[in-house]
Design an enzyme around this catalytic site. Structure first.
Site, PDB file in Angstrom:
ATOM      1  N   VAL A   1      66.741  30.512  22.164  1.00 13.72           N
ATOM      2  CA  VAL A   1      66.786  30.071  20.773  1.00 13.72           C
ATOM      3  C   VAL A   1      66.092  31.095  19.887  1.00 13.72           C
ATOM      4  CG1 VAL A   1      66.081  28.246  19.179  1.00 13.72           C
ATOM      5  CG2 VAL A   1      66.796  27.650  21.505  1.00 13.72           C
ATOM      6  N   CYS A   2      66.765  31.500  18.820  1.00 18.35           N
ATOM      7  CA  CYS A   2      66.200  32.430  17.845  1.00 18.35           C
ATOM      8  C   CYS A   2      65.802  31.619  16.613  1.00 18.35           C
ATOM      9  CB  CYS A   2      67.231  33.490  17.470  1.00 18.35           C
ATOM     10  SG  CYS A   2      66.622  34.683  16.262  1.00 18.35           S
TER      11      CYS A   2
END
Length: 182
Positions: A111-112
């Site tokens: 996840v960014c």
């Protein structure tokens, strides 16, 4: 109010755990999590549900997000959140378990999100003043207003969006139907 010491003592009394020395030092993380988990549960967005496989391990839990708008509407997405021992100096680790087509979540589930970074270029990275509820709201917002095509983790998804929004939308729907159906 729930306290970790009280939970551990009660578990020992009913024979769920081995007897412990309750004067033993409890980690800073565990002390923080008792309060933060309660606060998080009271402020969850209506699109989110947090579940704990083991109520004595507040540092490991799952988050289910069911978006009520946007491209991923109709999907059900599972995230695993792990809070390291060094919390609150270090952010929680978030992994998406459900496969999806998203510019800020790659197909491996990474996840960014700025809040999950020790330091970020935009100045919105992790700080010791942040809490679990901030992480939950941030991850939930990846399905609405924090969607970021300019700094993608999944470059193919972002590129597809910029070139052909309809094809992007169709691929998102395909992934939702195949991997995230409610």
């Amino acid at each position: 109010m729930i306290t970790l010491r009280g939970k551990l003592k009660k578990s020992a009394e009913v024979g769920n755990t081995k007897p412990r020395d309750f004067n033993k030092r409890i980690s800073v993380r565990d002390k923080l999590l008792v309060k933060e988990v309660q606060e998080m549960e009271q402020t969850l967005p209506n699109t989110c549900q947090a579940t704990f496989d083991n109520p004595n391990r507040l540092h490991e839990f799952n988050l289910v997000i069911i978006p009520d708008e946007g491209y991923w509407l109709g999907g059900k997405f599972l995230f695993h959140i792990s809070v390291p021992e060094e919390y609150n100096m270090i952010p929680p680790k978030v992994k998406c378990i459900t496969k999806l087509w998203h510019p800020n979540i790659n197909e491996d589930g990474d996840v960014c999100l700025s809040i999950l970074r020790q330091s970020s270029l935009d100045g919105m990275g992790w700080a010791p003043t942040r809490k679990l509820k901030d992480v939950v709201w941030g991850v939930n917002s990846l399905f609405t207003d924090l969607l970021n095509f300019d700094d993608p983790l999944n470059k193919d998804a972002a590129e597809q969006f910029s070139k052909d929004k309809e094809t992007f939308k169709n691929k998102v729907r395909e992934y939702v139907n195949q991997y995230a159906r409610r």
